[in-house]
Motif scaffolding. Structure first.
Motif, PDB file in Angstrom:
ATOM      1  N   ALA A   1       0.853  -1.192   0.000  1.00  0.00           N
ATOM      2  CA  ALA A   1       0.000   0.000   0.000  1.00  0.00           C
ATOM      3  C   ALA A   1       0.893   1.248   0.000  1.00  0.00           C
ATOM      4  CB  ALA A   1      -0.897  -0.016   1.228  1.00  0.00           C
ATOM      5  N   PRO A   2       0.727   2.136  -0.974  1.00  0.00           N
ATOM      6  CA  PRO A   2       1.657   3.270  -1.123  1.00  0.00           C
ATOM      7  C   PRO A   2       1.734   4.194   0.085  1.00  0.00           C
ATOM      8  CG  PRO A   2       0.278   3.031  -3.081  1.00  0.00           C
ATOM      9  CD  PRO A   2      -0.250   2.059  -2.071  1.00  0.00           C
ATOM     10  N   LEU A   3       0.595   4.506   0.701  1.00  0.00           N
ATOM     11  CA  LEU A   3       0.651   5.425   1.851  1.00  0.00           C
ATOM     12  C   LEU A   3       1.379   4.770   3.019  1.00  0.00           C
ATOM     13  CD1 LEU A   3      -2.941   6.996   1.858  1.00  0.00           C
ATOM     14  CD2 LEU A   3      -0.832   7.970   0.928  1.00  0.00           C
ATOM     15  N   ALA A   4       1.141   3.460   3.191  1.00  0.00           N
ATOM     16  CA  ALA A   4       1.821   2.745   4.282  1.00  0.00           C
ATOM     17  C   ALA A   4       3.330   2.714   4.022  1.00  0.00           C
ATOM     18  CB  ALA A   4       1.263   1.336   4.418  1.00  0.00           C
ATOM     19  N   ALA A   5       3.728   2.596   2.761  1.00  0.00           N
ATOM     20  CA  ALA A   5       5.170   2.560   2.450  1.00  0.00           C
ATOM     21  C   ALA A   5       5.827   3.891   2.814  1.00  0.00           C
ATOM     22  CB  ALA A   5       5.385   2.238   0.971  1.00  0.00           C
ATOM     23  N   ILE A   6       5.152   4.988   2.487  1.00  0.00           N
ATOM     24  CA  ILE A   6       5.706   6.309   2.847  1.00  0.00           C
ATOM     25  C   ILE A   6       5.767   6.449   4.368  1.00  0.00           C
ATOM     26  CG2 ILE A   6       5.312   8.810   2.757  1.00  0.00           C
ATOM     27  CD1 ILE A   6       3.997   8.396   0.028  1.00  0.00           C
TER      28      ILE A   6
ATOM     29  N   GLY B   1      -7.625   6.354   8.360  1.00  0.00           N
ATOM     30  CA  GLY B   1      -8.409   7.253   7.512  1.00  0.00           C
ATOM     31  C   GLY B   1      -8.239   6.924   6.035  1.00  0.00           C
ATOM     32  N   SER B   2      -7.476   5.883   5.708  1.00  0.00           N
ATOM     33  CA  SER B   2      -7.218   5.586   4.290  1.00  0.00           C
ATOM     34  C   SER B   2      -8.097   4.446   3.789  1.00  0.00           C
ATOM     35  CB  SER B   2      -5.741   5.209   4.084  1.00  0.00           C
ATOM     36  OG  SER B   2      -5.472   3.920   4.624  1.00  0.00           O
ATOM     37  N   ALA B   3      -8.414   4.510   2.496  1.00  0.00           N
ATOM     38  CA  ALA B   3      -9.177   3.423   1.862  1.00  0.00           C
ATOM     39  C   ALA B   3      -8.331   2.147   1.858  1.00  0.00           C
ATOM     40  CB  ALA B   3      -9.540   3.823   0.431  1.00  0.00           C
ATOM     41  N   ASP B   4      -7.019   2.299   1.735  1.00  0.00           N
ATOM     42  CA  ASP B   4      -6.163   1.107   1.651  1.00  0.00           C
ATOM     43  C   ASP B   4      -6.132   0.309   2.957  1.00  0.00           C
ATOM     44  OD1 ASP B   4      -5.595   1.334  -1.003  1.00  0.00           O
ATOM     45  OD2 ASP B   4      -3.653   2.323  -0.729  1.00  0.00           O
ATOM     46  N   GLN B   5      -6.336   0.974   4.078  1.00  0.00           N
ATOM     47  CA  GLN B   5      -6.438   0.203   5.340  1.00  0.00           C
ATOM     48  C   GLN B   5      -7.686  -0.670   5.311  1.00  0.00           C
ATOM     49  OE1 GLN B   5      -8.971   1.337   7.917  1.00  0.00           O
ATOM     50  NE2 GLN B   5      -8.621  -0.655   8.880  1.00  0.00           N
ATOM     51  N   LYS B   6      -8.802  -0.095   4.856  1.00  0.00           N
ATOM     52  CA  LYS B   6     -10.051  -0.889   4.783  1.00  0.00           C
ATOM     53  C   LYS B   6      -9.845  -2.052   3.811  1.00  0.00           C
ATOM     54  CE  LYS B   6     -12.320   2.109   7.386  1.00  0.00           C
ATOM     55  NZ  LYS B   6     -11.058   2.649   7.932  1.00  0.00           N
ATOM     56  N   GLU B   7      -9.251  -1.724   2.666  1.00  0.00           N
ATOM     57  CA  GLU B   7      -9.022  -2.732   1.628  1.00  0.00           C
ATOM     58  C   GLU B   7      -8.060  -3.818   2.128  1.00  0.00           C
ATOM     59  OE1 GLU B   7     -10.038  -3.855  -1.056  1.00  0.00           O
ATOM     60  OE2 GLU B   7      -8.322  -4.927  -1.930  1.00  0.00           O
TER      61      GLU B   7
ATOM     62  N   LYS C   1      -9.222 -13.543   2.242  1.00  0.00           N
ATOM     63  CA  LYS C   1      -8.146 -14.409   1.717  1.00  0.00           C
ATOM     64  C   LYS C   1      -7.801 -14.104   0.257  1.00  0.00           C
ATOM     65  CE  LYS C   1      -9.386 -18.239   4.859  1.00  0.00           C
ATOM     66  NZ  LYS C   1      -8.473 -17.912   5.956  1.00  0.00           N
ATOM     67  N   ARG C   2      -7.563 -12.826  -0.028  1.00  0.00           N
ATOM     68  CA  ARG C   2      -7.173 -12.409  -1.387  1.00  0.00           C
ATOM     69  C   ARG C   2      -6.137 -11.290  -1.264  1.00  0.00           C
ATOM     70  NH1 ARG C   2      -9.335  -7.451  -2.115  1.00  0.00           N
ATOM     71  NH2 ARG C   2     -11.134  -6.901  -0.835  1.00  0.00           N
ATOM     72  N   PRO C   3      -5.380 -11.031  -2.338  1.00  0.00           N
ATOM     73  CA  PRO C   3      -4.408  -9.926  -2.254  1.00  0.00           C
ATOM     74  C   PRO C   3      -5.110  -8.568  -2.205  1.00  0.00           C
ATOM     75  CG  PRO C   3      -4.165 -11.183  -4.338  1.00  0.00           C
ATOM     76  CD  PRO C   3      -5.377 -11.713  -3.638  1.00  0.00           C
ATOM     77  N   GLY C   4      -4.483  -7.605  -1.579  1.00  0.00           N
ATOM     78  CA  GLY C   4      -5.049  -6.253  -1.516  1.00  0.00           C
ATOM     79  C   GLY C   4      -4.959  -5.564  -2.874  1.00  0.00           C
ATOM     80  N   ASN C   5      -5.976  -4.778  -3.160  1.00  0.00           N
ATOM     81  CA  ASN C   5      -5.980  -4.026  -4.424  1.00  0.00           C
ATOM     82  C   ASN C   5      -5.865  -2.548  -4.051  1.00  0.00           C
ATOM     83  OD1 ASN C   5      -6.344  -3.213  -7.033  1.00  0.00           O
ATOM     84  ND2 ASN C   5      -8.577  -3.489  -7.012  1.00  0.00           N
ATOM     85  N   TRP C   6      -4.645  -2.025  -4.087  1.00  0.00           N
ATOM     86  CA  TRP C   6      -4.377  -0.710  -3.502  1.00  0.00           C
ATOM     87  C   TRP C   6      -4.742   0.433  -4.452  1.00  0.00           C
ATOM     88  CZ3 TRP C   6      -3.949  -2.624   0.965  1.00  0.00           C
ATOM     89  CH2 TRP C   6      -3.127  -3.706   1.234  1.00  0.00           C
ATOM     90  N   THR C   7      -5.231   1.498  -3.877  1.00  0.00           N
ATOM     91  CA  THR C   7      -5.518   2.693  -4.679  1.00  0.00           C
ATOM     92  C   THR C   7      -4.610   3.857  -4.283  1.00  0.00           C
ATOM     93  OG1 THR C   7      -7.177   3.374  -3.064  1.00  0.00           O
ATOM     94  CG2 THR C   7      -7.951   2.083  -4.962  1.00  0.00           C
ATOM     95  N   GLY C   8      -3.909   3.705  -3.182  1.00  0.00           N
ATOM     96  CA  GLY C   8      -3.085   4.828  -2.713  1.00  0.00           C
ATOM     97  C   GLY C   8      -3.932   5.944  -2.129  1.00  0.00           C
ATOM     98  N   LYS C   9      -5.177   5.603  -1.772  1.00  0.00           N
ATOM     99  CA  LYS C   9      -6.085   6.615  -1.186  1.00  0.00           C
ATOM    100  C   LYS C   9      -6.336   6.284   0.272  1.00  0.00           C
ATOM    101  CE  LYS C   9      -7.030   8.480  -5.223  1.00  0.00           C
ATOM    102  NZ  LYS C   9      -6.453   9.632  -5.746  1.00  0.00           N
TER     103      LYS C   9
END
Ligand code: HXC
Length: 257
Positions: free
Chosen positions: A200-205, A235-241, A249-257
């Motif tokens: 997840a891009p925000l988590a990486a930063i 507060g990010s969509a990627d945390q929910k995702e 049981k599937r890979p995350g589909n990140w939006t960077g939001k």
């Protein structure tokens, strides 16, 4: 973007930067710095790019700052021009980047590698801070980052003698994350970059900010800083995702939001 001293390409979500002054063992002159600043800023600004690898040739990552460029400079030139301050732009990169080091990483070459978030070394890599042999000291952060990476004992010895450290010692000392066969360096570095680019891009930063904060903050401040960033990611969509993907049981589909 067109460059003369570096080659830049994108491979999916990974930007690959190659230092390209073979005639000078990739010595870092002002033109290289200017081009690196542009390339790193472009990487940081491009949402499709999620990790960057910088590498050199098999013989040299970079044999230092360009001695021929510096040799005739005066104190006024260096101090007045704030020589090397441009590297602050490189270290200001918010997204992760990896230095893939083969051959010589000396002086400014070692210092540039140490600015990276991760160093991965080829078996033939050699690290050193030989500036003392030129009558000067490290000038791009070597005396500071080397101490933080490998401790005072070895850092002081290396800076005072200019001796080189091979890849095995660099791994043992904590300077590099991993050593790989020389002919596999680029593949391994790109694989590592793709793994990071898949997060997840925000988590990486945020991870990068937190780990870097460990060098600047007390433990108490750092733990608090980490906790606040952790909270903010809710507060990010990627945390929910990411958490839904785990449950389903599937890979995350990140939006960077
Ligand atoms: C400019 C350099 C260079 C450098 C190599 N070259 N390093 N030019 N700046 N840092 C050039 C050589 O002059 C030569 O050009 C060509 O690259 C090939 O290098 P050779 O020395 O012939 O290769 P080799 O015999 O294989 O030796 C490799 C080496 C040696 C051991 C890495 O090149 C070396 O010791 N380089 C300098 C390393 C160093 O001191 N780095 C720190 C720089 S100061 P020609 O035209 O002769 O063929 C620094 C500090 C910054 O980074 C902060 C303080 C100011």
């Amino acid at each position: 973007m067109s460059f003369e001293t570096i080659l830049v390409e994108t491979r999916g979500a990974v930007t690959l930067v190659r230092l390209n002054r073979p005639q000078a063992l990739n010595a870092l002159n002002s033109q290289v710095l200017g081009e690196l600043i542009t390339a790193f800023a472009a990487y940081d600004a491009d949402a499709s790019q999620r990790c960057l690898v910088i590498t050199g040739s098999e013989k040299a990552f970079a044999a230092g700052a360009d001695i021929k460029e510096m040799s005739t400079q005066s104190f006024a030139d260096m101090y007045g021009g704030n020589f090397f301050a441009g590297y602050d732009h490189v270290t200001a990169t918010r997204k992760p980047w990896i230095a893939a080091v083969s051959g010589f990483a000396l002086g400014g070459g070692c210092e540039l590698a140490m600015m990276a978030d991760i160093i991965i070394a080829a078996e033939n890599a050699k690290f050193g801070q030989p500036e003392i042999k030129l009558g000067v000291t490290p000038g791009m952060g070597g005396s500071q980052r080397l101490v933080r990476a490998i401790g005072k004992a070895k850092a002081m010895e290396m800076c005072l003698t200019g001796r080189m450290m091979d890849a095995a010692e660099a791994e043992r000392s904590g300077l590099v994350a991993r050593v790989v066969p020389t002919d596999q360096l680029l593949d391994e570095a790109l694989k590592l970059a793709e793994t990071i680019a898949g997060m997840a891009p925000l988590a990486a930063i945020a991870v990068k900010e937190e780990v870097d904060a460990a060098f600047e903050m007390t433990l108490k401040e750092g733990v608090r800083f980490e906790r606040r960033l952790f909270h903010s990611l809710f507060g990010s969509a990627d945390q929910k995702e990411g958490m839904a993907a785990f449950v389903e049981k599937r890979p995350g589909n990140w939006t960077g939001k």
